[in-house]
Design a protein around this motif. Structure first.
Motif, PDB file in Angstrom:
ATOM      1  N   THR A  30      37.057  39.530  37.913  1.00  0.00           N
ATOM      2  CA  THR A  30      37.571  39.826  39.243  1.00  0.00           C
ATOM      3  C   THR A  30      38.072  38.524  39.849  1.00  0.00           C
ATOM      4  N   GLN A  50      29.739  45.635  40.216  1.00  0.00           N
ATOM      5  CA  GLN A  50      30.879  45.926  41.094  1.00  0.00           C
ATOM      6  C   GLN A  50      30.416  46.194  42.527  1.00  0.00           C
ATOM      7  N   GLU A 104      32.033  43.643  45.346  1.00  0.00           N
ATOM      8  CA  GLU A 104      32.528  44.201  46.619  1.00  0.00           C
ATOM      9  C   GLU A 104      32.006  43.419  47.826  1.00  0.00           C
TER      10      GLU A 104
END
Length: 127
Positions: free
Chosen positions: A7, A114, A119
């Protein structure tokens, strides 16, 4: 079992590294209480004690390797290992997470990273 996640964050590798390895930073960036050190060999806990481990390899602003287990691990299961690799270009940092030695029933940790790390970290670093 092993998996790799990637990410990006609009922040520097130094900021992510320092937050990951500080009690206050880790707690703020994930929303779960953490006790963390930036010294090799030191233990850590995250997410209110649900995650426990130890710092194995620390290369400032580039790599963090930690042993890692949760309360869900069975007593006879060895610790898993996470490797966090930070690669920065123009204040955008790609985070590569390699999670190895995961118990066979540990596929749910992919979603956990995640939801409980990436997040909230995006919200923390990119308000």
């Amino acid at each position: 079992m092993e998996f790799t996640l990637k990410t990006t964050f609009n922040t520097t590798a130094k900021q992510i590294y320092k937050a990951w390895l500080s009690t206050q930073g880790h707690t703020k960036m994930t929303g779960g209480e953490a006790f963390v050190s930036d010294k090799v060999g030191d233990p850590f806990t995250a997410w209110d004690g649900y995650i426990k481990g130890e710092n194995l390899v620390l290369e400032p602003y580039h790599k963090i390797v930690q042993s890692w287990r949760t309360d869900n691990f069975k007593e006879n299961e060895d610790d898993s290992q996470i490797e966090v690799i930070l690669s920065e270009t123009d204040c955008v940092t790609e985070l590569t997470l390699i999670h190895s030695k995961v118990p066979e029933d540990g596929e749910h940790y992919i979603q956990g990273w995640q939801e409980h790390y990436f997040e909230p970290m995006k919200a923390y670093f990119e308000p």
